[in-house]
Design a protein around this motif. Structure first.
Motif, PDB file in Angstrom:
ATOM      1  N   TYR A   8       0.844  -1.184   0.000  1.00 31.06           N
ATOM      2  CA  TYR A   8       0.000   0.000   0.000  1.00 31.06           C
ATOM      3  C   TYR A   8       0.886   1.243   0.000  1.00 31.06           C
ATOM      4  CZ  TYR A   8      -3.928  -2.931   1.497  1.00 31.06           C
ATOM      5  OH  TYR A   8      -4.904  -3.882   1.587  1.00 31.06           O
ATOM      6  N   TYR A  16     -10.378   6.301  -2.057  1.00 29.03           N
ATOM      7  CA  TYR A  16     -11.297   5.166  -2.032  1.00 29.03           C
ATOM      8  C   TYR A  16     -10.843   4.224  -0.917  1.00 29.03           C
ATOM      9  CZ  TYR A  16      -7.613   2.564  -4.479  1.00 29.03           C
ATOM     10  OH  TYR A  16      -6.431   1.956  -4.819  1.00 29.03           O
ATOM     11  N   GLU A  17     -11.642   3.234  -0.620  1.00 32.36           N
ATOM     12  CA  GLU A  17     -11.337   2.290   0.452  1.00 32.36           C
ATOM     13  C   GLU A  17     -10.367   1.233  -0.087  1.00 32.36           C
ATOM     14  OE1 GLU A  17     -10.641   0.330   3.518  1.00 32.36           O
ATOM     15  OE2 GLU A  17     -11.954   2.051   3.801  1.00 32.36           O
ATOM     16  N   ARG A  18      -9.084   1.433   0.158  1.00 30.90           N
ATOM     17  CA  ARG A  18      -8.047   0.557  -0.395  1.00 30.90           C
ATOM     18  C   ARG A  18      -8.128  -0.864   0.145  1.00 30.90           C
ATOM     19  NH1 ARG A  18      -2.903   3.296   1.229  1.00 30.90           N
ATOM     20  NH2 ARG A  18      -4.172   3.694   3.062  1.00 30.90           N
ATOM     21  N   GLY A  19      -8.467  -1.026   1.401  1.00 33.23           N
ATOM     22  CA  GLY A  19      -8.601  -2.362   1.985  1.00 33.23           C
ATOM     23  C   GLY A  19      -9.708  -3.152   1.310  1.00 33.23           C
ATOM     24  N   ARG A  20     -10.816  -2.513   1.031  1.00 29.88           N
ATOM     25  CA  ARG A  20     -11.928  -3.174   0.338  1.00 29.88           C
ATOM     26  C   ARG A  20     -11.493  -3.583  -1.072  1.00 29.88           C
ATOM     27  NH1 ARG A  20     -16.663   0.490  -0.174  1.00 29.88           N
ATOM     28  NH2 ARG A  20     -16.498   0.429   2.077  1.00 29.88           N
ATOM     29  N   ALA A  21     -10.757  -2.717  -1.743  1.00 31.16           N
ATOM     30  CA  ALA A  21     -10.273  -3.042  -3.088  1.00 31.16           C
ATOM     31  C   ALA A  21      -9.373  -4.274  -3.042  1.00 31.16           C
ATOM     32  CB  ALA A  21      -9.525  -1.849  -3.686  1.00 31.16           C
ATOM     33  N   TYR A  22      -8.471  -4.317  -2.065  1.00 25.21           N
ATOM     34  CA  TYR A  22      -7.570  -5.465  -1.923  1.00 25.21           C
ATOM     35  C   TYR A  22      -8.354  -6.753  -1.653  1.00 25.21           C
ATOM     36  CZ  TYR A  22      -4.058  -8.571   0.075  1.00 25.21           C
ATOM     37  OH  TYR A  22      -3.256  -9.650   0.347  1.00 25.21           O
ATOM     38  N   ARG A  23      -9.309  -6.691  -0.763  1.00 21.79           N
ATOM     39  CA  ARG A  23     -10.111  -7.879  -0.458  1.00 21.79           C
ATOM     40  C   ARG A  23     -10.878  -8.360  -1.684  1.00 21.79           C
ATOM     41  NH1 ARG A  23     -10.569  -4.784   4.163  1.00 21.79           N
ATOM     42  NH2 ARG A  23     -12.627  -3.971   3.585  1.00 21.79           N
ATOM     43  N   SER A  24     -11.377  -7.441  -2.492  1.00 23.74           N
ATOM     44  CA  SER A  24     -12.080  -7.812  -3.727  1.00 23.74           C
ATOM     45  C   SER A  24     -11.154  -8.523  -4.703  1.00 23.74           C
ATOM     46  CB  SER A  24     -12.669  -6.579  -4.406  1.00 23.74           C
ATOM     47  OG  SER A  24     -13.649  -5.983  -3.623  1.00 23.74           O
ATOM     48  N   SER A  27     -10.257 -12.043  -3.373  1.00 19.70           N
ATOM     49  CA  SER A  27     -11.411 -12.929  -3.511  1.00 19.70           C
ATOM     50  C   SER A  27     -11.600 -13.368  -4.961  1.00 19.70           C
ATOM     51  CB  SER A  27     -12.669 -12.215  -3.008  1.00 19.70           C
ATOM     52  OG  SER A  27     -13.805 -13.012  -3.197  1.00 19.70           O
ATOM     53  N   GLN A  74     -10.886   2.658  -7.270  1.00 20.15           N
ATOM     54  CA  GLN A  74     -11.791   1.505  -7.253  1.00 20.15           C
ATOM     55  C   GLN A  74     -12.047   1.014  -8.678  1.00 20.15           C
ATOM     56  OE1 GLN A  74     -12.913   0.045  -4.351  1.00 20.15           O
ATOM     57  NE2 GLN A  74     -13.645  -1.564  -5.697  1.00 20.15           N
TER      58      GLN A  74
END
Length: 88
Positions: A8, A16-24, A27, A74
């Motif tokens: 990061y 934007y929410e970088r953690g959410r992007a990484y989790r997406s 997955s 995102q």
């Protein structure tokens, strides 16, 4: 299975929410890639760089990787997934 790592940016201006992007991304690639945080002396197939904005210049040259994929918004998530899948 690709061996990938993530780095990061410093997060000074996240748009934007970088953690959410990484989790997406993780997955979506669960069948093609394994992700871990960088280890000293490690070598990776892919270094995923998740920046919070377009202003961060760092490429983390100290991390050994065959490919560097950069996500700055995102909107870049699907493209990052596609690029990594093509390498698998």
């Amino acid at each position: 299975m690709l061996h990938c790592t993530v780095k990061y940016c410093g997060g000074c201006n996240p748009m934007y929410e970088r953690g959410r992007a990484y989790r997406s991304i993780v997955s979506a690639l669960s069948d093609a890639a394994e992700f871990s945080y960088p280890q000293e002396g490690g070598h990776y197939d892919v270094l995923l760089i998740i920046r919070g904005c377009t202003g961060c210049p760092y490429l983390y040259e100290d991390i050994s990787a065959d490919h560097r994929i950069i996500c700055v918004s995102q909107d870049d998530v699907d493209g990052a997934v596609k690029q990594i899948k093509q390498l698998a």
